[in-house]
Design a protein around this motif. Structure first.
Motif, PDB file in Angstrom:
ATOM      1  N   LEU A   5      -5.569  -1.043  -2.241  1.00 21.10           N
ATOM      2  CA  LEU A   5      -5.187  -1.348  -3.596  1.00 21.10           C
ATOM      3  C   LEU A   5      -4.301  -2.331  -3.527  1.00 21.10           C
ATOM      4  O   LEU A   5      -4.403  -3.767  -4.262  1.00 21.10           O
ATOM      5  CB  LEU A   5      -4.602  -0.312  -4.337  1.00 21.10           C
ATOM      6  CG  LEU A   5      -5.354   0.868  -4.939  1.00 21.10           C
ATOM      7  CD1 LEU A   5      -4.554   1.968  -5.430  1.00 21.10           C
ATOM      8  CD2 LEU A   5      -6.247   0.277  -5.950  1.00 21.10           C
ATOM      9  N   ILE A   6      -3.414  -2.670  -2.685  1.00 23.11           N
ATOM     10  CA  ILE A   6      -2.392  -3.765  -2.502  1.00 23.11           C
ATOM     11  C   ILE A   6      -3.219  -5.031  -1.986  1.00 23.11           C
ATOM     12  O   ILE A   6      -2.920  -6.265  -2.744  1.00 23.11           O
ATOM     13  CB  ILE A   6      -1.262  -3.518  -1.461  1.00 23.11           C
ATOM     14  CG1 ILE A   6      -0.238  -2.470  -1.843  1.00 23.11           C
ATOM     15  CG2 ILE A   6      -0.529  -4.753  -1.053  1.00 23.11           C
ATOM     16  CD1 ILE A   6       0.858  -1.928  -1.000  1.00 23.11           C
ATOM     17  N   LYS A   7      -4.044  -4.763  -1.206  1.00 15.70           N
ATOM     18  CA  LYS A   7      -4.976  -5.990  -0.836  1.00 15.70           C
ATOM     19  C   LYS A   7      -5.722  -6.383  -1.976  1.00 15.70           C
ATOM     20  O   LYS A   7      -5.722  -7.749  -2.299  1.00 15.70           O
ATOM     21  CB  LYS A   7      -5.834  -5.751   0.251  1.00 15.70           C
ATOM     22  CG  LYS A   7      -6.571  -6.971   0.780  1.00 15.70           C
ATOM     23  CD  LYS A   7      -7.545  -6.642   1.927  1.00 15.70           C
ATOM     24  CE  LYS A   7      -8.265  -7.833   2.402  1.00 15.70           C
ATOM     25  NZ  LYS A   7      -9.344  -7.523   3.462  1.00 15.70           N
ATOM     26  N   ARG A   8      -6.384  -5.504  -2.827  1.00 10.72           N
ATOM     27  CA  ARG A   8      -7.320  -6.077  -3.847  1.00 10.72           C
ATOM     28  C   ARG A   8      -6.407  -6.655  -4.998  1.00 10.72           C
ATOM     29  O   ARG A   8      -6.772  -7.611  -5.682  1.00 10.72           O
ATOM     30  CB  ARG A   8      -7.757  -4.870  -4.704  1.00 10.72           C
ATOM     31  CG  ARG A   8      -8.866  -4.997  -5.571  1.00 10.72           C
ATOM     32  CD  ARG A   8      -9.580  -3.682  -6.044  1.00 10.72           C
ATOM     33  NE  ARG A   8     -10.529  -4.179  -7.037  1.00 10.72           N
ATOM     34  CZ  ARG A   8     -11.357  -3.359  -7.805  1.00 10.72           C
ATOM     35  NH1 ARG A   8     -11.292  -2.107  -7.071  1.00 10.72           N
ATOM     36  NH2 ARG A   8     -12.098  -3.922  -8.393  1.00 10.72           N
ATOM     37  N   TYR A   9      -5.265  -6.160  -5.248  1.00  8.68           N
ATOM     38  CA  TYR A   9      -4.281  -6.648  -6.464  1.00  8.68           C
ATOM     39  C   TYR A   9      -3.046  -7.571  -5.755  1.00  8.68           C
ATOM     40  O   TYR A   9      -2.141  -7.705  -6.586  1.00  8.68           O
ATOM     41  CB  TYR A   9      -3.858  -5.453  -7.182  1.00  8.68           C
ATOM     42  CG  TYR A   9      -5.025  -4.823  -7.837  1.00  8.68           C
ATOM     43  CD1 TYR A   9      -5.503  -5.464  -8.981  1.00  8.68           C
ATOM     44  CD2 TYR A   9      -5.500  -3.703  -7.375  1.00  8.68           C
ATOM     45  CE1 TYR A   9      -6.457  -4.770  -9.869  1.00  8.68           C
ATOM     46  CE2 TYR A   9      -6.233  -2.932  -8.204  1.00  8.68           C
ATOM     47  CZ  TYR A   9      -6.882  -3.645  -9.217  1.00  8.68           C
ATOM     48  OH  TYR A   9      -8.027  -2.762  -9.540  1.00  8.68           O
ATOM     49  N   SER A  10      -3.334  -8.326  -4.817  1.00  8.30           N
ATOM     50  CA  SER A  10      -2.209  -8.827  -4.154  1.00  8.30           C
ATOM     51  C   SER A  10      -1.938 -10.095  -5.011  1.00  8.30           C
ATOM     52  O   SER A  10      -0.792 -10.595  -5.195  1.00  8.30           O
ATOM     53  CB  SER A  10      -2.598  -9.336  -2.474  1.00  8.30           C
ATOM     54  OG  SER A  10      -3.679 -10.283  -2.725  1.00  8.30           O
ATOM     55  N   PHE A  12      -2.183 -10.644  -8.279  1.00  9.66           N
ATOM     56  CA  PHE A  12      -1.435 -10.216  -9.443  1.00  9.66           C
ATOM     57  C   PHE A  12      -0.182  -9.709  -8.961  1.00  9.66           C
ATOM     58  O   PHE A  12       0.740  -9.914  -9.653  1.00  9.66           O
ATOM     59  CB  PHE A  12      -2.197  -8.801  -9.924  1.00  9.66           C
ATOM     60  CG  PHE A  12      -1.157  -8.177 -10.988  1.00  9.66           C
ATOM     61  CD1 PHE A  12      -1.266  -8.445 -12.238  1.00  9.66           C
ATOM     62  CD2 PHE A  12      -0.810  -7.021 -10.716  1.00  9.66           C
ATOM     63  CE1 PHE A  12      -0.705  -7.976 -13.206  1.00  9.66           C
ATOM     64  CE2 PHE A  12      -0.086  -6.479 -11.870  1.00  9.66           C
ATOM     65  CZ  PHE A  12       0.205  -6.753 -12.994  1.00  9.66           C
ATOM     66  N   LEU A  13       0.238  -9.176  -7.748  1.00  9.98           N
ATOM     67  CA  LEU A  13       1.603  -8.484  -7.530  1.00  9.98           C
ATOM     68  C   LEU A  13       2.553  -9.867  -7.063  1.00  9.98           C
ATOM     69  O   LEU A  13       3.497  -9.677  -7.314  1.00  9.98           O
ATOM     70  CB  LEU A  13       1.293  -7.555  -6.345  1.00  9.98           C
ATOM     71  CG  LEU A  13       0.478  -6.217  -6.472  1.00  9.98           C
ATOM     72  CD1 LEU A  13       0.438  -5.220  -5.336  1.00  9.98           C
ATOM     73  CD2 LEU A  13       1.677  -5.558  -7.703  1.00  9.98           C
TER      74      LEU A  13
END
Length: 176
Positions: A5-10, A12-13
């Motif tokens: 999830l962190i990789k996918r939304y990196s 955005f984060l």
């Protein structure tokens, strides 16, 4: 799962972190940025659902064979003309063209026709031309159109020729 999830939304984060830093550094700039974000989200919410509905209908109503016949690899000049027409009568911002592009890929439309469609959407859309005539005059608009139309076609041929075959195969293999 959390790493995925962190990789996918990196992106955005990271942008969220940048926005937080902007808020800390300059509250007014942070508020303007937030206002711009909400304005963009509001615009997307008004544009994306009708486009998705239209894409769903196109996906169901137009068989792949029909699209390949009129815009596929052997479509020739009719594929080019249809691509230009689709791009020029399109409505909405450029980001709305990307879901259409995915459907065109899924339906087997020739890559150069997809590029023509996207370029026509960007530079020779009828709504843009009409605005341009009012703002800049018909001579300017006609001159720009006469330059852009062949440019759109030439660029599509160049992109198709220069695009590695492996990359094209990857694009067409993703069907979901």
């Amino acid at each position: 799962m959390i790493k995925k999830l962190i990789k996918r939304y990196s992106f955005f984060l990271v942008m969220l972190l940048v926005l937080l830093i902007v808020f800390i550094w300059n509250k007014n700039l942070g508020l303007k940025s937030l206002s711009s974000i909400f304005s963009s989200i509001k615009q997307m919410i008004s544009v994306v659902p009708p486009i998705m509905l239209l894409l769903g209908l196109i996906d169901v109503w137009l068989p792949r064979e029909t699209m390949m016949k009129y815009m596929g690899y052997d479509s020739g000049i009719k594929g080019i003309i249809l691509s230009i027409l689709m791009g020029t009568i399109a409505a909405g911002p450029m980001y709305a063209a990307f879901p259409f592009t995915k459907v065109l890929l899924k339906k087997g439309v020739r890559f150069r026709n997809i590029i023509i469609f996207m370029n026509a959407w960007c530079v020779i859309k009828i709504s843009t031309l009409m605005f341009e005539v009012g703002a800049l005059g018909y001579k300017f608009t006609l001159a720009r159109f006469l330059i852009d139309l062949p440019g759109v076609i030439i660029m599509a041929f160049l992109v198709e020729v220069l695009m590695p075959k492996e990359e094209l195969e990857k694009l067409y293999s993703v069907r979901s």
